[in-house]
Design a protein around this motif. Structure first.
Motif, mmCIF file in Angstrom:
data_model
loop_
_atom_site.group_PDB
_atom_site.id
_atom_site.type_symbol
_atom_site.label_atom_id
_atom_site.label_comp_id
_atom_site.label_asym_id
_atom_site.label_seq_id
_atom_site.Cartn_x
_atom_site.Cartn_y
_atom_site.Cartn_z
ATOM 1 N N UNK A 245 0.837 -1.190 0.000
ATOM 2 C CA UNK A 245 0.000 0.000 0.000
ATOM 3 C C UNK A 245 0.875 1.244 0.000
ATOM 4 N N UNK A 246 0.368 2.275 -0.632
ATOM 5 C CA UNK A 246 1.080 3.544 -0.649
ATOM 6 C C UNK A 246 0.847 4.288 0.669
ATOM 7 N N UNK A 247 1.589 5.390 0.849
ATOM 8 C CA UNK A 247 1.419 6.184 2.067
ATOM 9 C C UNK A 247 0.015 6.778 2.152
ATOM 10 N N UNK A 248 -0.540 7.203 1.036
ATOM 11 C CA UNK A 248 -1.895 7.755 1.046
ATOM 12 C C UNK A 248 -2.929 6.713 1.428
ATOM 13 N N UNK A 249 -2.728 5.476 0.913
ATOM 14 C CA UNK A 249 -3.672 4.410 1.235
ATOM 15 C C UNK A 249 -3.560 4.008 2.709
ATOM 16 N N UNK A 250 -2.342 4.004 3.244
ATOM 17 C CA UNK A 250 -2.177 3.698 4.669
ATOM 18 C C UNK A 250 -2.836 4.775 5.544
ATOM 19 N N UNK A 251 -2.680 6.043 5.149
ATOM 20 C CA UNK A 251 -3.312 7.130 5.908
ATOM 21 C C UNK A 251 -4.834 7.032 5.837
ATOM 22 N N UNK A 252 -5.348 6.671 4.657
ATOM 23 C CA UNK A 252 -6.803 6.501 4.526
ATOM 24 C C UNK A 252 -7.307 5.346 5.383
ATOM 25 N N UNK A 253 -6.536 4.241 5.422
ATOM 26 C CA UNK A 253 -6.938 3.090 6.241
ATOM 27 C C UNK A 253 -6.986 3.456 7.723
ATOM 28 N N UNK A 254 -5.998 4.196 8.191
ATOM 29 C CA UNK A 254 -5.961 4.583 9.612
ATOM 30 C C UNK A 254 -7.135 5.514 9.958
ATOM 31 N N UNK A 255 -7.415 6.452 9.072
ATOM 32 C CA UNK A 255 -8.519 7.390 9.345
ATOM 33 C C UNK A 255 -9.856 6.665 9.390
ATOM 34 N N UNK B 111 -9.562 -3.581 0.094
ATOM 35 C CA UNK B 111 -10.568 -2.818 -0.617
ATOM 36 C C UNK B 111 -10.220 -1.365 -0.777
ATOM 37 N N UNK B 112 -9.256 -0.843 0.014
ATOM 38 C CA UNK B 112 -8.872 0.560 -0.084
ATOM 39 C C UNK B 112 -7.769 0.800 -1.104
ATOM 40 N N UNK B 113 -7.203 -0.270 -1.659
ATOM 41 C CA UNK B 113 -6.133 -0.122 -2.637
ATOM 42 C C UNK B 113 -6.718 0.271 -3.993
ATOM 43 N N UNK B 114 -5.918 0.951 -4.792
ATOM 44 C CA UNK B 114 -6.363 1.424 -6.105
ATOM 45 C C UNK B 114 -6.693 0.238 -7.003
ATOM 46 N N UNK B 115 -7.814 0.313 -7.683
ATOM 47 C CA UNK B 115 -8.232 -0.758 -8.595
ATOM 48 C C UNK B 115 -7.419 -0.740 -9.900
ATOM 49 N N UNK B 116 -6.710 0.357 -10.185
ATOM 50 C CA UNK B 116 -5.923 0.445 -11.431
ATOM 51 C C UNK B 116 -4.540 -0.170 -11.287
#
Length: 464
Positions: free
Chosen positions: A6-16, A55-60
């Motif tokens: 996961x990218x840093x943005x995806x990790x931040x979204x998961x935590x929030x 499910x929070x990871x980019x589908x692309x």
């Protein structure tokens, strides 16, 4: 256990979103933190509950871009580059693709395509290989690096020549410099003899894989050593050949410095010949060593004097063996050497003697410690044995022989003879063509001119 990237943005979204799930954060605050609308936050929460963190990871991710060129277009570009521009860089190849083939593609895309096809290497792959630095030898005279530098030392004032450089590995001190016409065995023998007379015998020489130091042919005759290597072995001096120029970098860097400083120094002195350069080099070496030489780690000098049984002149020699015939003759380099019938030479029939050719042009026939007197008959300057002809046809036969010899190129010596450009006067000079005539050398004899039928009949009538 599944590992997710996961990218840093995806990790931040998961935590929030997990804080929202635990009731620690309101949906409005989460939307403000993530920069999303409330609807999108609820969609991400549904995806988190159903699929988990995946499910929070980019589908692309892992899918080709929608702007990607088609496979057929990519193969067309690679085929054109491979056929016409295989040694071009990506920027230059792109310019010609646009100009000559009307194919527009970005430079970075073309670079990636060429890297994948093996037609280009990225910057890391093109970076030169690092070489581990080698420490200097401890003592002076322990290792002498030697090399020949072919350069326009006299610029436009004289011919291109070669500078033989001897440099000490422990001190970077120039031990000997000699300007010669070319890098040959006799040139190195002459320079090495002058070096030993001035400093003594070093422990080892460090050189490249030039044919003077190393036999580079697939099948080596005898012991496989070169004539220069055999001479140094007789003096108990080792030769070490480097696998790359970087391995003997000390003498290579000295060559670069000399090609800059020495050329300018000789220009200021007006030096334009090899003899003038060799007279100038000793004084220049003193100034160079005062500027660039280093103190050795160990003050001992490992140069050794010549032993009582060692003869420097007899060692520095081109030595070949020949068999003495019953007529007390031997053949060397298309010359017939006739031994004088003395008490030493008469018992040598069928035995092997040494033909010793010295750098100064001298030639000796030796058997052990004995020097045999001889006379020379040069076969290359004699007329070949002709066919037997009758007396009345002698004039025509001589005229034909003269015509054939005039058309033939000058005969050459053996192909394996040493280079004698650095020698003085010697007896192996090739015959020169007449002044004003340029003869192109060809293999074999040129075909005789064919007669027309009328000329053939006319000659038959004249002979009757």
């Amino acid at each position: 256990m599944t590992v997710l990237a996961m990218s840093d943005g995806e990790l931040s979204r998961f935590d929030t979103l997990m804080r929202v799930e635990r009731g620690e954060l309101r949906v409005e605050d989460a939307a403000a933190l993530l920069g999303l609308k409330r609807r999108q936050v609820f969609r991400l929460l549904d995806r988190l509950r159903s699929d988990g963190a995946a499910g929070l990871m980019s589908r692309k991710r892992g899918r080709p871009s929608n702007r990607r060129h088609s496979d057929a277009f990519r193969e067309q570009i690679i085929a054109i580059v491979r056929e016409h521009y295989h040694d071009f860089g990506p920027t230059l190849a792109r310019e010609y693709l646009i100009e000559r083939h009307e194919i527009t593609v970005s430079c970075e895309t073309l670079r990636q395509l060429m890297i994948q096809a093996g037609l280009w290497k990225d910057r890391d792959a093109r970076r030169p290989r690092p070489y581990q630095p080698r420490y200097r030898r401890d003592c002076r005279g322990e290792l002498i690096q030697v090399d020949g530098s072919k350069h326009w030392w006299f610029e436009g004032r004289g011919p291109q020549s070669t500078l033989l450089v001897f440099i000490d590995d422990a001190t970077s001190e120039l031990m000997h410099l000699r300007m010669v016409e070319s890098e040959s065995t006799f040139a190195y023998m002459d320079a090495m003899a002058a070096y030993i007379e001035a400093h003594g015998k070093p422990v080892a020489l460090y050189s490249d894989k030039h044919g003077v130091f190393r036999n580079n042919t697939a099948s080596a005759n005898g012991d496989g050593m070169t004539h220069f290597g055999r001479a140094l072995e007789k003096l108990n001096i080792d030769i070490i050949c480097a696998h790359s120029p970087q391995a003997k970098g000390r003498v290579e860097r000295a060559n670069g410095t000399l090609q800059d400083r020495l050329v300018k120094a000789m220009r200021l002195e007006g030096i334009s010949t090899i003899a003038e350069a060799n007279a100038f080099l000793p004084g220049y070496m003193a100034r160079y060593n005062q500027r660039f030489a280093k103190a050795p780690f160990d003050p001992r000098d490992l140069h050794r004097p010549l032993a009582l049984h060692e003869d420097l002149k007899a060692a520095m020699v081109w030595r070949e063996q020949r068999t003495v015939t019953r007529a007390l003759t031997l053949h060397y380099n298309k010359m017939l050497i006739i031994l004088d019938p003395t008490e030493v030479s008469r018992p040598l029939v069928g035995k092997r003697v040494d033909v010793c050719e010295y750098p100064d042009g001298g030639l000796e026939i030796r058997y052990g410690d004995d020097v045999l007197p001889y006379r020379v008959f040069d076969k290359i300057r004699q007329v070949n044995q002709a066919a037997i002809v009758e007396n009345k046809h002698l004039d025509a036969a001589l005229a034909m022989a003269k015509l054939i010899q005039e058309q033939l190129p000058p005969r050459r010596r053996n192909l394996n003879e040493p280079s004698r450009r650095s020698q003085g006067a010697h007896m192996f000079s090739d015959p020169q063509p007449p002044a004003g005539e340029l003869i192109k050398r060809k293999r074999g004899r040129p075909p005789l001119p064919r007669l027309t039928p009328i000329e053939a009949v006319r000659r038959q009538l004249e002979s009757m």
